[in-house]
Write a protein that holds these residues in place. Structure first.
Motif, PDB file in Angstrom:
ATOM      1  N   ARG A 104       0.834  -1.210   0.000  1.00 48.79           N
ATOM      2  CA  ARG A 104       0.000   0.000   0.000  1.00 48.79           C
ATOM      3  C   ARG A 104       0.866   1.256   0.000  1.00 48.79           C
ATOM      4  NH1 ARG A 104      -3.184  -1.123   4.052  1.00 48.79           N
ATOM      5  NH2 ARG A 104      -1.976  -0.065   5.661  1.00 48.79           N
ATOM      6  N   MET A 105       1.940   1.245   0.768  1.00 47.96           N
ATOM      7  CA  MET A 105       2.822   2.417   0.784  1.00 47.96           C
ATOM      8  C   MET A 105       3.532   2.604  -0.549  1.00 47.96           C
ATOM      9  SD  MET A 105       4.590   2.445   4.581  1.00 47.96           S
ATOM     10  CE  MET A 105       5.194   4.127   4.346  1.00 47.96           C
ATOM     11  N   ASP A 106       3.975   1.513  -1.163  1.00 49.23           N
ATOM     12  CA  ASP A 106       4.743   1.607  -2.407  1.00 49.23           C
ATOM     13  C   ASP A 106       3.882   1.950  -3.611  1.00 49.23           C
ATOM     14  OD1 ASP A 106       7.179   1.090  -1.211  1.00 49.23           O
ATOM     15  OD2 ASP A 106       7.082  -1.069  -1.545  1.00 49.23           O
ATOM     16  N   ARG A 107       2.642   1.478  -3.599  1.00 46.29           N
ATOM     17  CA  ARG A 107       1.792   1.633  -4.791  1.00 46.29           C
ATOM     18  C   ARG A 107       0.691   2.665  -4.631  1.00 46.29           C
ATOM     19  NH1 ARG A 107       0.881  -4.696  -6.687  1.00 46.29           N
ATOM     20  NH2 ARG A 107       3.091  -5.258  -6.847  1.00 46.29           N
ATOM     21  N   GLY A 108       0.635   3.330  -3.486  1.00 46.78           N
ATOM     22  CA  GLY A 108      -0.428   4.294  -3.254  1.00 46.78           C
ATOM     23  C   GLY A 108      -0.389   5.459  -4.232  1.00 46.78           C
ATOM     24  N   VAL A 109      -1.575   5.949  -4.597  1.00 50.06           N
ATOM     25  CA  VAL A 109      -1.694   7.119  -5.463  1.00 50.06           C
ATOM     26  C   VAL A 109      -1.889   8.337  -4.568  1.00 50.06           C
ATOM     27  CG1 VAL A 109      -3.025   8.217  -7.306  1.00 50.06           C
ATOM     28  CG2 VAL A 109      -2.715   5.725  -7.292  1.00 50.06           C
ATOM     29  N   ARG A 110      -0.884   9.201  -4.523  1.00 50.81           N
ATOM     30  CA  ARG A 110      -0.897  10.317  -3.588  1.00 50.81           C
ATOM     31  C   ARG A 110      -1.427  11.575  -4.267  1.00 50.81           C
ATOM     32  NH1 ARG A 110       2.435   8.848   0.893  1.00 50.81           N
ATOM     33  NH2 ARG A 110       3.410   6.825   0.525  1.00 50.81           N
ATOM     34  N   ALA A 111      -2.496  12.136  -3.685  1.00 46.89           N
ATOM     35  CA  ALA A 111      -3.143  13.313  -4.258  1.00 46.89           C
ATOM     36  C   ALA A 111      -2.443  14.586  -3.811  1.00 46.89           C
ATOM     37  CB  ALA A 111      -4.605  13.350  -3.822  1.00 46.89           C
ATOM     38  N   ASP A 112      -2.540  15.616  -4.661  1.00 45.52           N
ATOM     39  CA  ASP A 112      -1.947  16.923  -4.360  1.00 45.52           C
ATOM     40  C   ASP A 112      -2.921  17.713  -3.492  1.00 45.52           C
ATOM     41  OD1 ASP A 112      -0.867  19.498  -4.373  1.00 45.52           O
ATOM     42  OD2 ASP A 112       0.028  19.189  -6.352  1.00 45.52           O
ATOM     43  N   ALA A 113      -2.442  18.203  -2.342  1.00 43.52           N
ATOM     44  CA  ALA A 113      -3.309  18.896  -1.390  1.00 43.52           C
ATOM     45  C   ALA A 113      -3.552  20.359  -1.752  1.00 43.52           C
ATOM     46  CB  ALA A 113      -2.703  18.819   0.008  1.00 43.52           C
ATOM     47  N   GLY A 114      -2.728  20.929  -2.633  1.00 39.97           N
ATOM     48  CA  GLY A 114      -2.887  22.330  -2.984  1.00 39.97           C
ATOM     49  C   GLY A 114      -2.150  23.280  -2.055  1.00 39.97           C
ATOM     50  N   LEU A 115      -1.387  22.746  -1.119  1.00 46.94           N
ATOM     51  CA  LEU A 115      -0.544  23.536  -0.226  1.00 46.94           C
ATOM     52  C   LEU A 115       0.557  22.620   0.301  1.00 46.94           C
ATOM     53  CD1 LEU A 115      -2.362  24.184   3.212  1.00 46.94           C
ATOM     54  CD2 LEU A 115      -2.772  22.229   1.730  1.00 46.94           C
ATOM     55  N   PRO A 116       1.665  23.176   0.797  1.00 47.68           N
ATOM     56  CA  PRO A 116       2.738  22.314   1.311  1.00 47.68           C
ATOM     57  C   PRO A 116       2.233  21.437   2.462  1.00 47.68           C
ATOM     58  CG  PRO A 116       3.474  24.589   1.120  1.00 47.68           C
ATOM     59  CD  PRO A 116       2.000  24.608   0.920  1.00 47.68           C
ATOM     60  N   VAL A 117       2.710  20.202   2.499  1.00 50.42           N
ATOM     61  CA  VAL A 117       2.286  19.252   3.537  1.00 50.42           C
ATOM     62  C   VAL A 117       3.519  18.641   4.202  1.00 50.42           C
ATOM     63  CG1 VAL A 117       1.068  17.102   4.045  1.00 50.42           C
ATOM     64  CG2 VAL A 117       0.157  18.676   2.322  1.00 50.42           C
ATOM     65  N   ILE A 118       3.560  18.725   5.526  1.00 51.96           N
ATOM     66  CA  ILE A 118       4.546  17.995   6.320  1.00 51.96           C
ATOM     67  C   ILE A 118       3.803  16.881   7.039  1.00 51.96           C
ATOM     68  CG2 ILE A 118       6.146  18.073   8.271  1.00 51.96           C
ATOM     69  CD1 ILE A 118       6.706  20.966   7.609  1.00 51.96           C
ATOM     70  N   CYS A 119       4.233  15.655   6.826  1.00 57.35           N
ATOM     71  CA  CYS A 119       3.627  14.515   7.518  1.00 57.35           C
ATOM     72  C   CYS A 119       4.501  14.170   8.724  1.00 57.35           C
ATOM     73  CB  CYS A 119       3.516  13.318   6.583  1.00 57.35           C
ATOM     74  SG  CYS A 119       2.923  11.818   7.419  1.00 57.35           S
ATOM     75  N   VAL A 120       3.890  14.141   9.895  1.00 57.73           N
ATOM     76  CA  VAL A 120       4.576  13.726  11.121  1.00 57.73           C
ATOM     77  C   VAL A 120       4.018  12.361  11.493  1.00 57.73           C
ATOM     78  CG1 VAL A 120       5.060  14.266  13.529  1.00 57.73           C
ATOM     79  CG2 VAL A 120       4.867  16.122  11.848  1.00 57.73           C
ATOM     80  N   GLY A 121       4.825  11.317  11.287  1.00 57.87           N
ATOM     81  CA  GLY A 121       4.331   9.960  11.477  1.00 57.87           C
ATOM     82  C   GLY A 121       5.186   9.135  12.411  1.00 57.87           C
ATOM     83  N   ASN A 122       4.745   7.914  12.624  1.00 61.96           N
ATOM     84  CA  ASN A 122       5.462   6.930  13.434  1.00 61.96           C
ATOM     85  C   ASN A 122       5.797   5.718  12.591  1.00 61.96           C
ATOM     86  OD1 ASN A 122       3.622   7.383  16.515  1.00 61.96           O
ATOM     87  ND2 ASN A 122       5.677   8.051  16.027  1.00 61.96           N
ATOM     88  N   LEU A 123       6.901   5.076  12.892  1.00 59.11           N
ATOM     89  CA  LEU A 123       7.193   3.765  12.318  1.00 59.11           C
ATOM     90  C   LEU A 123       6.435   2.681  13.056  1.00 59.11           C
ATOM     91  CD1 LEU A 123      11.080   4.164  12.057  1.00 59.11           C
ATOM     92  CD2 LEU A 123       9.430   4.420  10.190  1.00 59.11           C
ATOM     93  N   THR A 124       6.123   2.952  14.328  1.00 55.85           N
ATOM     94  CA  THR A 124       5.483   1.957  15.186  1.00 55.85           C
ATOM     95  C   THR A 124       4.089   2.419  15.577  1.00 55.85           C
ATOM     96  OG1 THR A 124       6.400   2.970  17.179  1.00 55.85           O
ATOM     97  CG2 THR A 124       7.716   1.244  16.118  1.00 55.85           C
ATOM     98  N   LEU A 125       3.377   1.536  16.256  1.00 56.75           N
ATOM     99  CA  LEU A 125       2.039   1.849  16.730  1.00 56.75           C
ATOM    100  C   LEU A 125       2.115   2.694  18.001  1.00 56.75           C
ATOM    101  CD1 LEU A 125       0.543  -1.684  16.163  1.00 56.75           C
ATOM    102  CD2 LEU A 125      -0.263   0.390  15.051  1.00 56.75           C
ATOM    103  N   GLY A 126       1.755   3.956  17.902  1.00 58.23           N
ATOM    104  CA  GLY A 126       1.547   4.823  19.050  1.00 58.23           C
ATOM    105  C   GLY A 126       2.757   5.174  19.888  1.00 58.23           C
TER     106      GLY A 126
END
Length: 338
Positions: free
Chosen positions: A32-54
């Protein structure tokens, strides 16, 4: 859910027994991560994520980045799924009208600092931020969703727990295979464990930052007997912060992540605190859920409970600004190439 102890041990029979299920889950999540189709938000986006659960420190990181963005003259907004809330559409949080039951505890904390859109559809949420005149979206979680184009993906790693046993859920805490996730990351932020903290794995080519969680009101708990209770992914982090502030934890009650406190919980906590002569203390996220359910004995618990405040501080001066400028530059380059 509460993370099983074997997630944080290098070798365990539990992890080995769940390895076949983890392999299937990891393959699906990685694809899902490799093949996902990522849409353009229309403004700069910073994603703050985790490698692990919570439990990594995403929300304090988002708040720190937003504060730095305002210092640069930007108008940041937050984008979050609203875990635990009942709203299903793309909603701009109104702190005067919404509560944690409607939009989730994290959204309420974020909305106190900047416009916050709650949406399971990340693109629809980003559009609400554009309507609110934001010129930067800071996305709390969503790193693995692969639905929105990000100009910078910052993964937050706990400096104490790291990635645990390095295995994918349910055999370990990883949300997808580690190397797959790192291919989609731009930078790593290790939170806690001192100024020399490292994530505990090799990440060549990625920028690395460190930060600590501070407690601005920690001094008021110095030398105080406390009953610490929380429903968060890593209660140990909360306990360490209390001890660092000088509090004496005489009792603790750990509930599952995003736990909704009921009358029985409240009655038991109040009685135990009275019997021990202890001050009730919880986290800001838990306080949001207490406030939302504040009636009867739960209201009494809310009124008697103190909150240990948390604030993320980057180790390097200018680190937050460097992250922001890198994201803005990436967005400008993408726009120029379109």
């Amino acid at each position: 859910m509460r993370a099983p102890g074997f997630w944080w041990r290098e070798v365990s029979w539990g992890a080995r027994a769940l390895a076949p299920v983890a392999a299937l889950f990891g393959a699906i999540a990685g694809r899902r991560m490799d093949r996902g189709v990522r849409a353009d938000a229309g403004l700069p986006v910073i994603c703050v994520g985790n490698l692990t659960l919570g439990g990594g420190g995403k929300t304090p990181t988002c708040l720190a980045l937003a504060a730095a963005a305002r210092g640069l003259g930007l108008r940041p907004g937050f984008l979050t799924r609203g875990y635990g809330g009942r709203e299903r559409g793309a909603v701009l949080v109104d702190p005067a009208r919404h509560d944690a039951r409607a939009v989730g505890d994290e959204a309420m904390l974020l909305a106190a600092a900047a416009p916050t859109a709650v949406s399971r559809d990340r693109l629809a949420g980003a559009r609400r931020l554009c309507e609110a005149d934001c010129d930067l979206a800071i996305m709390d979680d969503g790193f693995q969703s692969a639905h929105l184009r990000c100009d910078l993906a910052l993964v937050v790693v706990d400096g104490v727990r790291g990635v645990g046993n390095g295995r994918v859920f349910p055999a370990g805490p990883l949300r997808a295979p580690l190397m797959t996730q790192l291919r989609h990351a731009d930078a790593i932020l290790t939170v806690g464990a001192g100024p020399d903290a490292r994530p505990g794995f090799a990440a060549p080519g990625l920028s690395h930052f460190t930060a600590d969680i501070l407690s601005p009101n920690g001094a008021e708990f110095a030398g105080v007997r406390v009953l610490a209770f929380s429903g968060i992914a890593d209660p140990g982090k909360f306990h360490r912060s209390l001890r660092a502030a000088g509090a004496e934890i005489v009792a603790r009650s750990d509930y599952p992540d995003h736990h909704v406190f009921g009358a029985d919980d409240a009655r038991g906590l109040l009685q135990e605190a009275d019997s021990l002569g202890a001050r009730l203390v919880t986290t800001a996220k838990d306080a949001q859920r207490l406030h939302a359910a504040s009636a009867g004995v739960v209201r009494a618990l809310h009124e008697r409970t103190s909150v240990l405040e948390h604030e993320l501080r980057f180790a390097g001066e200018g680190d937050a600004e460097a992250i922001l400028r890198r994201a803005l530059d990436a967005y400008a380059a993408r726009e120029a190439a379109a």
